[in-house]
Scaffold this motif. Structure first.
Motif, short mmCIF file in Angstrom:
data_model
loop_
_atom_site.label_atom_id
_atom_site.label_comp_id
_atom_site.label_asym_id
_atom_site.label_seq_id
_atom_site.Cartn_x
_atom_site.Cartn_y
_atom_site.Cartn_z
N LYS A 48 0.88 -1.20 0.04
CA LYS A 48 -0.03 0.15 0.07
C LYS A 48 0.98 1.32 -0.09
O LYS A 48 0.54 2.01 -0.87
CB LYS A 48 -0.80 0.00 1.19
CG LYS A 48 -1.86 1.09 1.38
CD LYS A 48 -2.69 1.39 2.30
CE LYS A 48 -3.52 2.64 2.49
NZ LYS A 48 -3.18 3.74 1.69
N ASP A 52 0.96 4.06 -3.06
CA ASP A 52 0.80 5.44 -2.68
C ASP A 52 1.89 6.35 -3.32
O ASP A 52 1.69 7.34 -3.79
CB ASP A 52 0.51 5.86 -1.19
CG ASP A 52 -0.79 5.24 -0.68
OD1 ASP A 52 -1.72 4.58 -1.46
OD2 ASP A 52 -0.88 4.80 0.51
N SER A 56 1.80 8.98 -6.25
CA SER A 56 2.00 10.32 -5.88
C SER A 56 2.86 11.14 -7.37
O SER A 56 3.20 12.02 -7.33
CB SER A 56 2.71 10.61 -4.60
OG SER A 56 3.97 10.06 -4.77
#
Length: 89
Positions: A48, A52, A56
């Motif tokens: 995760k 993430d 980004s």
């Protein structure tokens, strides 16, 4: 602020680098997860965090970005773990 990656080839290279780092720093978890067929549960937090970070850095307009990260997991982490003894092979 840095420009977001919008090229699928560059995004895939980034995904592979991120997943490679996850595998490198979590070698025992990878071995255990492959051996016990629960690698995604064992590495939930790390994957995760990696996804993430990938999100980004990659443009949300890149339709295949989630697919690219998932493909990197298979290419870098799962395929390379093929030598680990497991009932899933």
């Amino acid at each position: 602020m840095a420009r977001l990656v919008d090229n699928p080839d560059l995004a895939f290279r980034l995904a592979r680098a991120i997943v490679s780092d996850i595998a490198l720093y979590n070698q025992e978890k990878v071995k255990e997860g492959i051996k016990n067929d629960n690698i995604f549960e064992i590495l939930t937090e790390e994957l995760k965090e990696g996804r993430d970070h990938f999100h980004s850095r990659v443009s949300p307009e890149l339709e295949s970005r989630d697919h690219l990260f998932d493909r990197a997991i298979v290419d870098v982490m799962i395929k390379q773990a093929g030598k680990i003894e497991s009932s899933i092979w």
